[in-house]
Design a protein around this motif. Sequence first.
Motif, mmCIF file in Angstrom:
data_model
loop_
_atom_site.group_PDB
_atom_site.id
_atom_site.type_symbol
_atom_site.label_atom_id
_atom_site.label_comp_id
_atom_site.label_asym_id
_atom_site.label_seq_id
_atom_site.Cartn_x
_atom_site.Cartn_y
_atom_site.Cartn_z
ATOM 1 N N VAL A 48 2.792 -2.104 4.641
ATOM 2 C CA VAL A 48 3.829 -1.067 4.556
ATOM 3 C C VAL A 48 5.221 -1.685 4.487
ATOM 4 O O VAL A 48 5.538 -2.616 5.229
ATOM 5 C CB VAL A 48 3.783 -0.134 5.803
ATOM 6 N N LEU A 49 6.059 -1.133 3.599
ATOM 7 C CA LEU A 49 7.471 -1.515 3.554
ATOM 8 C C LEU A 49 8.290 -0.300 3.971
ATOM 9 O O LEU A 49 8.116 0.793 3.426
ATOM 10 C CB LEU A 49 7.869 -1.933 2.129
ATOM 11 N N VAL A 59 5.812 7.246 10.975
ATOM 12 C CA VAL A 59 4.641 7.133 10.094
ATOM 13 C C VAL A 59 4.448 5.678 9.669
ATOM 14 O O VAL A 59 3.307 5.195 9.558
ATOM 15 C CB VAL A 59 4.729 8.101 8.883
ATOM 16 N N ALA A 60 5.546 4.949 9.469
ATOM 17 C CA ALA A 60 5.432 3.537 9.073
ATOM 18 C C ALA A 60 4.684 2.755 10.155
ATOM 19 O O ALA A 60 3.777 1.962 9.860
ATOM 20 C CB ALA A 60 6.825 2.950 8.848
ATOM 21 N N ALA A 61 5.041 3.009 11.423
ATOM 22 C CA ALA A 61 4.391 2.285 12.525
ATOM 23 C C ALA A 61 2.902 2.639 12.598
ATOM 24 O O ALA A 61 2.049 1.760 12.767
ATOM 25 C CB ALA A 61 5.083 2.622 13.841
ATOM 26 N N LEU A 62 2.590 3.926 12.435
ATOM 27 C CA LEU A 62 1.184 4.348 12.541
ATOM 28 C C LEU A 62 0.351 3.771 11.393
ATOM 29 O O LEU A 62 -0.798 3.362 11.588
ATOM 30 C CB LEU A 62 1.098 5.881 12.548
ATOM 31 N N LEU A 63 0.947 3.698 10.188
ATOM 32 C CA LEU A 63 0.204 3.150 9.044
ATOM 33 C C LEU A 63 0.034 1.640 9.178
ATOM 34 O O LEU A 63 -1.018 1.090 8.840
ATOM 35 C CB LEU A 63 0.916 3.491 7.730
ATOM 36 N N ALA A 64 1.072 0.971 9.693
ATOM 37 C CA ALA A 64 0.950 -0.481 9.901
ATOM 38 C C ALA A 64 -0.166 -0.741 10.908
ATOM 39 O O ALA A 64 -0.968 -1.660 10.750
ATOM 40 C CB ALA A 64 2.273 -1.056 10.389
ATOM 41 N N LYS A 65 -0.232 0.127 11.930
ATOM 42 C CA LYS A 65 -1.296 -0.054 12.928
ATOM 43 C C LYS A 65 -2.682 0.143 12.302
ATOM 44 O O LYS A 65 -3.651 -0.506 12.699
ATOM 45 C CB LYS A 65 -1.097 0.921 14.091
ATOM 46 N N ASP A 83 0.862 -1.198 0.000
ATOM 47 C CA ASP A 83 0.000 0.000 0.000
ATOM 48 C C ASP A 83 0.891 1.239 0.000
ATOM 49 O O ASP A 83 0.616 2.222 -0.673
ATOM 50 C CB ASP A 83 -0.875 0.044 1.267
ATOM 51 N N VAL A 84 1.945 1.166 0.833
ATOM 52 C CA VAL A 84 2.821 2.329 1.018
ATOM 53 C C VAL A 84 4.268 1.861 1.170
ATOM 54 O O VAL A 84 4.524 0.887 1.880
ATOM 55 C CB VAL A 84 2.452 3.103 2.319
ATOM 56 N N ILE A 85 5.196 2.579 0.521
ATOM 57 C CA ILE A 85 6.622 2.362 0.802
ATOM 58 C C ILE A 85 7.139 3.623 1.489
ATOM 59 O O ILE A 85 6.887 4.744 1.020
ATOM 60 C CB ILE A 85 7.430 2.092 -0.490
ATOM 61 N N VAL A 86 7.831 3.442 2.614
ATOM 62 C CA VAL A 86 8.426 4.578 3.319
ATOM 63 C C VAL A 86 9.929 4.540 3.075
ATOM 64 O O VAL A 86 10.576 3.516 3.321
ATOM 65 C CB VAL A 86 8.117 4.520 4.838
ATOM 66 N N GLU A 131 7.028 -2.074 -6.036
ATOM 67 C CA GLU A 131 5.868 -1.286 -6.471
ATOM 68 C C GLU A 131 4.992 -0.841 -5.310
ATOM 69 O O GLU A 131 4.787 -1.588 -4.357
ATOM 70 C CB GLU A 131 5.003 -2.131 -7.410
ATOM 71 N N ALA A 132 4.481 0.360 -5.417
ATOM 72 C CA ALA A 132 3.481 0.861 -4.460
ATOM 73 C C ALA A 132 2.853 2.118 -5.046
ATOM 74 O O ALA A 132 3.546 2.902 -5.703
ATOM 75 C CB ALA A 132 4.122 1.189 -3.120
ATOM 76 N N PRO A 133 1.555 2.319 -4.812
ATOM 77 C CA PRO A 133 0.916 3.536 -5.337
ATOM 78 C C PRO A 133 1.253 4.773 -4.511
ATOM 79 O O PRO A 133 1.050 5.893 -4.954
ATOM 80 C CB PRO A 133 -0.582 3.214 -5.247
ATOM 81 N N LEU A 134 1.740 4.540 -3.270
ATOM 82 C CA LEU A 134 2.097 5.674 -2.411
ATOM 83 C C LEU A 134 3.519 5.502 -1.904
ATOM 84 O O LEU A 134 3.887 4.425 -1.437
ATOM 85 C CB LEU A 134 1.172 5.763 -1.189
ATOM 86 N N VAL A 135 4.308 6.574 -1.989
ATOM 87 C CA VAL A 135 5.654 6.566 -1.416
ATOM 88 C C VAL A 135 5.764 7.775 -0.492
ATOM 89 O O VAL A 135 5.398 8.893 -0.869
ATOM 90 C CB VAL A 135 6.746 6.625 -2.513
#
Length: 473
Positions: A27-28, A16-22, A3-6, A249-253
Amino acid sequence: MYDVIVVGGGIGGTGVAALLAKQGRKVLLLEQHDKVGGRCASHEKDGFRIPDYGHAFTRGSRGNCALISRMVGEEIAWGRKVDGIPLWISGQWFKLTVGEGLKRPPRLQGLKLPLKDILPVAKLVFVDTLPKLLTKRGWDELDRTDLRSWLLKRTDNAMLHALVGYCFPGFYVVPYWESSVGETLRILWLMWKAREISYPIEGCAGLTGAFLKGFEKYGGEFEQGKVKRIVVSGGKVQGVELEDGKLLEAPLVISNAGIRTTVQDLVGEEHFDKGYANYINNLKPSWSCLLIHAALKEKISDVPGVFSGPMEDPVEYWRRVERGEIPDKISLWAVSPSNWTPEIAPPGKQMMVLAAPLPTGEHIDWNKWADKMLEAGEEIFPGLNENIMWKEAVGKEHIQENLDKEGVLVQTAQTNWQVGANRPSMISPINGLFYVGSDVGNAEKNRGVGVDMAAESALRCAEIIANKLGPVG
Ligand SMILES: Cc1cc2nc3c(=O)[nH]c(=O)nc-3n(C[C@H](O)[C@H](O)[C@H](O)COP(=O)(O)OP(=O)(O)OC[C@H]3O[C@@H](n4cnc5c(N)ncnc54)[C@H](O)[C@@H]3O)c2cc1C
């Protein structure tokens, strides 16, 4: 497909990675080094937990890092709280207390103003400043005002200018004629509300360590890898390419690599319109800094940290430093993490971090500065040099090699024209590309000092992404 690559595991990226995973996103998190933390990392040597760079945390368990850690269920342990910041000008000690509630507002202890300055300073506070705090227009005006002109409007008292001119730039690492009054007042206000300048017991690494634990607990994937480019096609993010050529690949970085680095190097200016690329190129970064991490065989002082300076006009002083001169008496900032949390050093020993803000130009003689810093440190902390067991110097080159091609502390300095609404947005003009970190975020809440601001941007960025993607599933 994520969904998202940070990109980057600093405070902002890991947060932000932790909050999005939650939130339940896939998330990668990619970090070029074998550990997270970025400018707020630390390492261990001989029982000392040494910050990789330098730190003092303005809001401890009431700040944004603590909030993120609680949100992801991995609470950070904090050490002793201190109630103010000691200041030292040419042999005289002062203290900026953070106060306590309305009964004890913040105070500058130790300052005795001559009679002729009392009325002008009272006017500065009660006529020029406090009424402005009641309206947004007033705050905006204070944001745009620099500390030097603000003070000079009412007084040229040399001690006041020295205190403001050597100490407050410590929050921003830009000279005081470019530091914002509004931002400084907000920082003091935040510190006053929190009354908790503190230090994590695990050292700096304890902050992103807690975020990473939360991230992995919620199913996030962490990989060591350097991102060579963020792949953009047709004005839309497609993913990232690593240095070894691997495509992900991810639509959001979300990039934590610094806004200038992201636009100039990772995406490429050709993907942005000229106006935006120029805006990014013209952002003013902060200065750099030379740090000496010193492991002391004995505890020589109880002072947790100090901002210091000579009794010299700060404008003269910073201009000389800018030109490459090394003044006889220098402005030195020192933090002693083990005086906050004894766990940072082996029993009976002390960890001391000396810091001198310096411009990034080639004309700066970093070795001579290191000698001068030890000399200045000795004056404030007698016995410093004879107690040093070993020391490490960290400066512009180290930052350039590891974090930032320019070697600066932060890519968007908090100058009086780059705070509040004038900071760059976390949302880029490219569909799917966002930034996180202490150099971005133009919401009213993105105020504060380095680490706290980076964590604030993580909180806001997670909200932006949640709104964009909607509920999971
Ligand atoms: C010397 C010094 C002293 C400081 N003192 C204080 C202080 O006392 N108090 C305070 O609050 N703040 C202080 N700061 C500022 C504070 O450390 C930073 O503002 C904050 O930590 C920045 O966090 P960030 O999220 O912006 O990311 P950063 O810390 O900048 O981390 C970015 C991360 O991205 C990674 N990365 C970059 N490019 C790539 C890529 N292409 N691929 C993969 N990974 C990549 C980097 O390796 C890094 O881990 C100091 C900073 C320095 C340098």
